[in-house]
Design an enzyme around this catalytic site. Sequence first.
Site, PDB file in Angstrom:
ATOM      1  N   GLU A  90      76.231  57.375  89.268  1.00  0.00           N
ATOM      2  CA  GLU A  90      75.170  57.096  88.569  1.00  0.00           C
ATOM      3  C   GLU A  90      74.431  58.512  88.159  1.00  0.00           C
ATOM      4  OE1 GLU A  90      75.377  55.425  91.215  1.00  0.00           O
ATOM      5  OE2 GLU A  90      75.385  53.306  90.654  1.00  0.00           O
ATOM      6  N   ASP A 104      80.702  41.642  88.376  1.00  0.00           N
ATOM      7  CA  ASP A 104      80.196  40.741  89.355  1.00  0.00           C
ATOM      8  C   ASP A 104      78.553  40.772  89.163  1.00  0.00           C
ATOM      9  OD1 ASP A 104      80.152  43.268  90.365  1.00  0.00           O
ATOM     10  OD2 ASP A 104      80.325  43.040  92.259  1.00  0.00           O
TER      11      ASP A 104
HETATM   12  N1  UDP Z   1      86.418  47.793  90.756  1.00  0.00           N
HETATM   13  C1  UDP Z   1      87.505  48.294  90.356  1.00  0.00           C
HETATM   14  N2  UDP Z   1      88.456  48.652  91.337  1.00  0.00           N
HETATM   15  C2  UDP Z   1      88.211  48.527  92.668  1.00  0.00           C
HETATM   16  C3  UDP Z   1      86.880  48.126  93.017  1.00  0.00           C
HETATM   17  C4  UDP Z   1      86.166  47.814  92.211  1.00  0.00           C
HETATM   18  O1  UDP Z   1      87.780  48.562  89.297  1.00  0.00           O
HETATM   19  O2  UDP Z   1      89.330  48.908  93.638  1.00  0.00           O
HETATM   20  C5  UDP Z   1      85.532  47.390  89.507  1.00  0.00           C
HETATM   21  C6  UDP Z   1      84.821  46.116  90.046  1.00  0.00           C
HETATM   22  O3  UDP Z   1      85.471  44.982  89.399  1.00  0.00           O
HETATM   23  C7  UDP Z   1      83.461  46.268  89.499  1.00  0.00           C
HETATM   24  C8  UDP Z   1      83.043  47.602  89.581  1.00  0.00           C
HETATM   25  O4  UDP Z   1      84.345  48.527  89.836  1.00  0.00           O
HETATM   26  O5  UDP Z   1      83.184  45.981  88.079  1.00  0.00           O
HETATM   27  C9  UDP Z   1      82.334  48.187  90.912  1.00  0.00           C
HETATM   28  O6  UDP Z   1      82.860  47.512  91.997  1.00  0.00           O
HETATM   29  P1  UDP Z   1      82.215  46.412  93.169  1.00  0.00           P
HETATM   30  O7  UDP Z   1      81.461  45.588  92.237  1.00  0.00           O
HETATM   31  O8  UDP Z   1      83.249  46.174  94.139  1.00  0.00           O
HETATM   32  O9  UDP Z   1      81.188  47.550  93.835  1.00  0.00           O
HETATM   33  P2  UDP Z   1      79.779  47.341  94.471  1.00  0.00           P
HETATM   34  O10 UDP Z   1      79.023  46.200  93.688  1.00  0.00           O
HETATM   35  O11 UDP Z   1      79.996  47.086  95.785  1.00  0.00           O
HETATM   36  O12 UDP Z   1      78.867  48.690  93.685  1.00  0.00           O
HETATM   37 MN    MN Z   2      79.329  44.731  92.433  1.00  0.00          MN
END
Ligand code: UDP
Ligand code: MN
Length: 242
Positions: free
Chosen positions: A190, A107
Amino acid sequence: FLPPLYIITPTYRRPEQVPELTRLAQTLMHVPNLHWLVIEDAHNQTTQVTELLQRTGIRFEHLIAPMPESYKKKKGSKPRGVSNRNKGLQWLRANATDGVFYFADDDNTYDIALFSEMRFTRKVSMWPVGLCTKFGLSTPVIHNGTFLGFYDGWVAGRKFPVDMAGFAVSVQFLHERPNAIMPYKPGFEEDGFLRSLSPFDPKDIEFKAENCTKILVWHTQTKKNEPAAKVDMAKYNNTNVV
Ligand code: UDP
Ligand code: MN
């Protein structure tokens, strides 16, 4: 000669999945010698994702790595994308010999210039990430060529208070560190991973994007869309269909 770039993308099934991956794919299609590891948090591959990947012409692996049930059931914040990224590391250990890898969530928004910046990483390279935490920016701070520390809205005692999108690692460097792993620790993924690359500390970091003065990646987040079932169909009956 361009060393290969391995892009590790965690993803999971939701209405926004195909749109997010379409946008990311069409960014990555501009990048030469790229190998895309798309890893779904799921028990089986999503057909629409396989079809999308095939259409891009990008060299890819479509893998699955479900989040362990114990974490899925937990209330509060979950270790999103951790099983996926560790699966990616496992794949690299078995299949890659040289080049550089990068964790690219589905995203975020990536400037294609970022991939040239990371291409020749010898150990670990870092750069700023925009729209990250309450400060709107997470970045190493460089003054007159000297590293002063990290600027981040949520330091929380981390040795490396950086975002997942803010660093890349050499494959060879990973091979020399067989115990490197990402912890199932929300907020500390990280830091935990970078600590596990030990021996490694800030003096080993290569700073990119004009000494961390240029933003080439943003931690954008897509709002959840209205579930289809909740859409009020009545309002569609008011349209003027001739
Ligand atoms: N993701 C996943 N399983 C989940 C939620 C998220 O594989 O249950 C993946 C999501 O597609 C993204 C990454 O993990 O590539 C981080 O998730 P997200 O973008 O929701 O997190 P944030 O941006 O809030 O850190
Ligand atoms: Mn994200």
